[in-house]
Scaffold this active site. Structure first.
Site, PDB file in Angstrom:
ATOM      1  CE  LYS A 202      -4.053  -1.729   2.515  1.00  0.00           C
ATOM      2  NZ  LYS A 202      -5.060  -1.557   1.452  1.00  0.00           N
TER       3      LYS A 202
ATOM      4  NE  ARG B  69     -10.845  -9.852  -2.062  1.00  0.00           N
ATOM      5  CZ  ARG B  69     -11.085  -9.032  -3.068  1.00  0.00           C
ATOM      6  NH1 ARG B  69     -11.326  -9.514  -4.282  1.00  0.00           N
ATOM      7  NH2 ARG B  69     -11.114  -7.732  -2.880  1.00  0.00           N
TER       8      ARG B  69
HETATM    9  N1  BES Z   1      -8.101  -3.687   4.336  1.00  0.00           N
HETATM   10  C1  BES Z   1      -8.281  -3.287   2.990  1.00  0.00           C
HETATM   11  C2  BES Z   1      -9.587  -2.514   2.759  1.00  0.00           C
HETATM   12  C3  BES Z   1      -9.698  -1.175   3.432  1.00  0.00           C
HETATM   13  C4  BES Z   1      -9.343  -0.022   2.758  1.00  0.00           C
HETATM   14  C5  BES Z   1     -10.217  -1.066   4.699  1.00  0.00           C
HETATM   15  C6  BES Z   1      -9.476   1.197   3.359  1.00  0.00           C
HETATM   16  C7  BES Z   1     -10.369   0.158   5.312  1.00  0.00           C
HETATM   17  C8  BES Z   1      -9.994   1.291   4.641  1.00  0.00           C
HETATM   18  C9  BES Z   1      -8.309  -4.503   2.074  1.00  0.00           C
HETATM   19  O1  BES Z   1      -7.547  -5.585   2.473  1.00  0.00           O
HETATM   20  C10 BES Z   1      -7.766  -4.049   0.761  1.00  0.00           C
HETATM   21  O2  BES Z   1      -6.635  -3.687   0.730  1.00  0.00           O
HETATM   22  N2  BES Z   1      -8.591  -4.055  -0.262  1.00  0.00           N
HETATM   23  C11 BES Z   1      -8.169  -3.594  -1.525  1.00  0.00           C
HETATM   24  C12 BES Z   1      -8.695  -4.536  -2.562  1.00  0.00           C
HETATM   25  C13 BES Z   1      -8.088  -4.293  -3.891  1.00  0.00           C
HETATM   26  C14 BES Z   1      -6.673  -4.848  -3.942  1.00  0.00           C
HETATM   27  C15 BES Z   1      -8.931  -4.961  -4.938  1.00  0.00           C
HETATM   28  C16 BES Z   1      -8.773  -2.192  -1.732  1.00  0.00           C
HETATM   29  O3  BES Z   1      -9.912  -1.972  -1.332  1.00  0.00           O
HETATM   30  O4  BES Z   1      -8.058  -1.336  -2.226  1.00  0.00           O
HETATM   31 ZN    ZN Z   2      -5.483  -5.435   1.821  1.00  0.00          ZN
END
Ligand code: BES
Ligand code: ZN
Ligand code: ZN
Length: 477
Positions: A256, A330
């Site tokens: 990230k 997931r």
């Molecule tokens: N934990 C994150 C989702 C999230 C984002 C929670 C912001 C709270 C605040 C999750 O694991 C994630 O990173 N999801 C990605 C999915 C993407 C790679 C398709 C996302 O939402 O960017």
């Molecule tokens: Zn994630």
């Protein structure tokens, strides 16, 4: 803070009012009637118009009075917000000993008022040297003693919401999978509940290949934590409460970027939420059979992190091509779901997860996206949401979302290559791990579980959202 039922005369009296046409009226609760005759004489003098949310603080001789205007036709959420504001005013005035009047004696309304006050009395201040919150306030409610139970139950639930807020706000280096294990094991001991924990060895032995893939790169190893409660032993109904417990989500090798990584200690909020629900259900003696499932790992970067492009086989046997290591929630949920369905006779599954940023793009930060294969449960959840004030909105899983996950080298992708519809394609992935005839609701709480700013009675950082909604549902279903 003390909140109790008593009718002694206090330093300060709160009087709620409402505006009708151009006059200011009192609610029909028959309290403080003599005082109100006097109060009315001052409205003009102080130019108090009684607009919604307007307040007036003044003295009549030694009696301090706070007048606060609420909508005439208020909702439960209006009450929560109004009494949250009242609490903040009293705190700013350092009023320590207050008699709180309420519009009318009604169970749901009283509960909402208590929640508005109690949930406002919180700040995550563990790491602040000079705490502002050590101000003791005693609020007295002049109501029938028969509400004592309701008062105690509501305070208990609010305490649990605050425990969840603390857990979510705490450093990721403290709230590790092992730390969550200790919390649940201690809780189980206290209440003599059956508890089972799969450690990193058993996770591999039981072939929870997805949970292992996500957790294997971290120094803090993963855990699957399961705890059972049978509050309705004559019934075969058994509901699973499954939580995403990512104690930190770096994104893995699909790291990230700045501005996205900083809050990722929040990623165990699903786990904290199901713990808050489970703990409250037991403390309130709810007639429910529940199995708590926390699937916990740290999505870290190391030489042993799982890699994009690799294929892992899940506990269910479905193979998964990793298109993005940041779509890890997931994966840990999928194995938890199939493990629990294999080992228990589950009738309904409720999973809570900070799963996708896409759910926040769709609905903002105050609403949970829900997905379900059962319309009746959704209807009942909406009723529970009307009562708790915690918002939900159903989103679909359509065939195109399912199609997004097609892989040419495995049974499925973990993550759609299509950016749009990300909350739905994540749910479409989870759906593959739900057995036939199992009723299922997925709560994507990425938005409401954490807040950058406090609002109404909701804290900044961990918010403890959607616990009260689920408890309302469990009380009635
Ligand atoms: N934990 C994150 C989702 C999230 C984002 C929670 C912001 C709270 C605040 C999750 O694991 C994630 O990173 N999801 C990605 C999915 C993407 C790679 C398709 C996302 O939402 O960017
Ligand atoms: Zn994630
Ligand atoms: Zn995550």
């Amino acid at each position: 803070m003390g909140l109790k039922i008593s009718n002694l005369v206090k330093d300060c009296v709160l009087v709620p009012v409402y505006k009708e046409k151009n006059s200011i009226k009192y609610f029909e609760n028959k309290k403080n009637e003599e005082l109100k005759k006097d109060i009315s004489k001052y409205f003009n003098f102080f130019n108090f118009e009684g607009k919604e949310g307007e307040s007036l603080f003044f003295n009549i001789e030694k009696q301090k009075i706070l007048v606060y205007s609420i909508k005439k036709e208020y909702s439960l959420e209006d009450l929560r917000i109004a009494y949250s504001n009242i609490f903040k005013i009293l705190k700013s005035k350092k009023e320590k000993n207050v008699s709180i009047e309420i519009p009318k004696e009604d169970e749901l309304e009283l509960k909402a008022i208590l929640e508005g006050i109690e949930l406002s009395n919180y700040k995550f201040d563990k790491y602040i040297s000079e705490k502002e919150n050590n101000f003791e306030i005693e609020l007295n409610l002049d109501i029938d003693k028969k509400y004592n139970n309701l008062l105690e139950e509501t305070l208990k639930i609010c305490d649990n919401v605050k425990i969840v807020r603390d857990l979510v706000s705490e450093n990721a280096d403290i709230t590790t999978p092992k730390f969550l294990e200790n919390i649940i094991v201690n809780f189980a001991k206290k209440h003599k509940l059956k508890v089972k924990v799969l450690d990193e060895k058993e996770i591999q032995k039981e072939k929870l290949g997805l949970l292992w893939a996500v957790g294997k790169g971290a120094k803090n190893p993963p855990r699957l934590i399961i705890c059972e409660y049978y509050g309705n032993p004559n019934s075969k109904d058994l509901k699973a409460l499954i939580g995403k417990g990512l104690t930190f989500d770096t994104g893995g090798l699909n790291l990230k970027p700045s501005n996205y990584i900083e809050d990722m200690k929040l990623d165990m909020a699903g786990a904290a939420t199901v713990y808050g629900i489970f703990k409250s259900a037991i403390e309130l003696n709810l007639k429910q059979n529940l199995v708590l499932v926390i699937s916990s790992a740290e999505n870290a970067i190391s030489g042993n992190s799982y890699k994009p492009g690799d294929v892992f086989v899940s506990h269910k046997g479905i193979s998964v091509e990793i298109t993005n290591t940041d779509a890890e929630g997931r994966l840990v949920l999928a194995d938890a779901m199939s493990y629990i369905q294999k080992n228990f006779k589950i009738s309904q599954i409720f999973d809570f997860a900070t799963l996708t940023g896409a759910s926040m793009i769709a609905l903002g930060t105050q609403t949970a996206a829900i997905f379900s294969n059962d319309d009746l449960i959704v209807e009942n959840l909406k009723k529970a949401s009307q009562i708790s004030g915690e918002k939900i909105w159903q989103l679909p899983i359509f065939d195109e979302h399912r199609d997004f996950l097609k892989s040419s080298i495995a049974d499925t992708l973990n993550c759609s290559k299509e950016r749009y519809g990300g909350a739905s394609s994540a749910a479409a992935f989870l759906e593959k791990f739900i057995d036939k005839n199992i009723k299922w609701v997925h709560f994507d709480i990425a938005g409401p579980a954490f807040s950058k700013k406090p609002y109404n009675y909701v804290s900044e950082q961990g918010t403890g959202s959607h616990i009260r909604l689920m408890l309302n549902y469990l009380k009635n279903n």
